[in-house]
Design an enzyme around this catalytic site. Structure first.
Site, PDB file in Angstrom:
ATOM      1  N   GLU A  71       0.813  -1.217   0.000  1.00 42.47           N
ATOM      2  CA  GLU A  71       0.000   0.000   0.000  1.00 42.47           C
ATOM      3  C   GLU A  71       0.849   1.271   0.000  1.00 42.47           C
ATOM      4  O   GLU A  71       0.494   2.264  -0.651  1.00 42.47           O
ATOM      5  CB  GLU A  71      -0.946  -0.006   1.203  1.00 42.47           C
ATOM      6  CG  GLU A  71      -2.089  -0.992   1.100  1.00 42.47           C
ATOM      7  CD  GLU A  71      -1.696  -2.425   1.447  1.00 42.47           C
ATOM      8  OE1 GLU A  71      -2.519  -3.341   1.243  1.00 42.47           O
ATOM      9  OE2 GLU A  71      -0.557  -2.628   1.928  1.00 42.47           O
ATOM     10  N   HIS A 141     -10.247  -6.182   8.119  1.00 40.41           N
ATOM     11  CA  HIS A 141     -10.769  -6.087   6.755  1.00 40.41           C
ATOM     12  C   HIS A 141     -12.224  -5.603   6.725  1.00 40.41           C
ATOM     13  O   HIS A 141     -12.919  -5.805   5.732  1.00 40.41           O
ATOM     14  CB  HIS A 141     -10.685  -7.453   6.051  1.00 40.41           C
ATOM     15  CG  HIS A 141      -9.299  -7.958   5.822  1.00 40.41           C
ATOM     16  ND1 HIS A 141      -8.533  -8.502   6.820  1.00 40.41           N
ATOM     17  CD2 HIS A 141      -8.542  -7.980   4.699  1.00 40.41           C
ATOM     18  CE1 HIS A 141      -7.360  -8.865   6.321  1.00 40.41           C
ATOM     19  NE2 HIS A 141      -7.336  -8.555   5.037  1.00 40.41           N
TER      20      HIS A 141
END
Length: 337
Positions: A71, A141
């Site tokens: 990321e 998540h």
């Protein structure tokens, strides 16, 4: 108000899922502007883990490409592309939770570099971030971290709740010359709604009154807009008319629409899936208290998720997300004032 504006009442509409509305927005903007590129984890041939980039690699080739699970690199690469002035990047993080891995790149660099360099550069980055509870994905998540970035000057925060809003807001985001964090609730990808066939954009900083009412203002975001609308239908049967407002963008935040509604109803409930403590509702409540204290007939109430990690269990996670019954209970309490 509602899905199609008066100006668009004579335009043909289709029923699309939010997923398809997002794909359509991406496709239209990539066709319109050859400087746009789309990249992230599995967004290419696979079409994204949630299917929200399906078919775009086949259509645009090397302008849609996969990245490693990194990321920090994804966001930093987008920034580097953007400041050249030649590329308009649309990076996607597979799960919005992991924006934390790239926090420095988002919070400091995307949000501040234009200002730190005297406006010599533009940063046209649209960072797409799937968020929200969906099917036992667990505590890392399933989060909704939108409010973290309300504390970040220079960042624009978009949270659509319908296919119509998702398409119009995403097209606006991609054309923006400043960074946009575009939060997409995973449950909403399958939700369907009316979307016009023609070109349209939705401006940032303009809330949408999803339902008009006179007795209480319910301000909700993302999936909770639909929970609030369901609750409003039930309340109407009980003689209580709730006005449901979707801010659509948290930064900029349309306080004018919110304050006008508060002045009319005198009661406010704010509902979101973010944790209640420090959630976007806390900022909205504070601003209402600052600017509309004497319009209030009752305290401003908030419903958010509890301050605990989201359960992995599909059974338990449903108790984390605000429910219609919670809204009904709090509205009943507020109507007693």
């Amino acid at each position: 108000m509602n899905t199609i504006s008066k100006q668009e009442s004579n335009v043909k509409v289709r029923t699309l899922s939010m997923r398809d509305a997002i794909i359509e927005a991406l496709s239209e903007e990539m066709e319109r502007d050859p400087s746009t590129v789309l990249f992230g984890e599995d967004v290419g041939k696979f079409g994204g883990v949630f299917g929200a980039t399906k078919g775009l690699h086949e259509k645009f080739g090397s302008r849609v490409f996969d990245t490693p699970i990194a990321e920090t690199t994804i966001v930093a690469a987008a920034l580097g592309m953007a400041i050249t002035g030649n590329v308009r990047p649309i990076p996607e993080l597979q799960f919005g939770d992991f924006v934390g891995v790239a926090f420095d790149e988002v919070f400091h660099k995307l949000g501040k570099w234009r200002w730190m360099h005297g406006g010599q550069m533009e940063i046209p980055v649209t960072l797409r971030l799937p968020v929200g509870i969906a099917g036992g994905a667990g505590p890392e998540h399933s989060q909704s971290p939108q409010a973290l970035f309300m504390h970040g000057p220079g960042l624009q925060i978009v949270v659509p709740s319908t296919p119509y809003d998702a398409k119009g807001l995403l097209k606006t985001a991609i054309r923006e010359n400043n960074p946009v964090l575009f939060f997409e609730h995973k449950v909403l990808y399958d939700m369907k709604g009316e979307v016009p066939e023609g070109e349209y954009l939705i401006p940032f900083g303009k809330a949408d009154i999803k339902r008009e009412g006179t007795d209480i203002t319910i301000i909700a975001t993302a999936l909770q807009v639909h929970t609030a609308l369901d609750a409003a239908k039930t309340l109407a049967k009980q003689g209580v008319e709730a006005e449901v407002i979707d801010p659509r963008t948290l930064a900029p935040l349309d306080m004018d629409t919110i304050l006008q509604s508060v002045k009319k109803t005198g009661r406010v409930l704010i509902v979101h899936e973010e944790p209640k403590t420090g959630g976007s509702g806390a900022e909205i409540a504070a601003r209402i208290s600052e600017h509309a204290l004497f319009d209030l007939l009752a305290p401003v109430k908030r419903i958010g998720s509890p301050d605990v990690p989201i359960a992995q269990s599909i059974y338990l996670e449903q108790f984390y997300r605000p429910s219609e019954q919670q809204i009904l209970d709090v509205v009943s309490e507020l109507m007693e004032f």
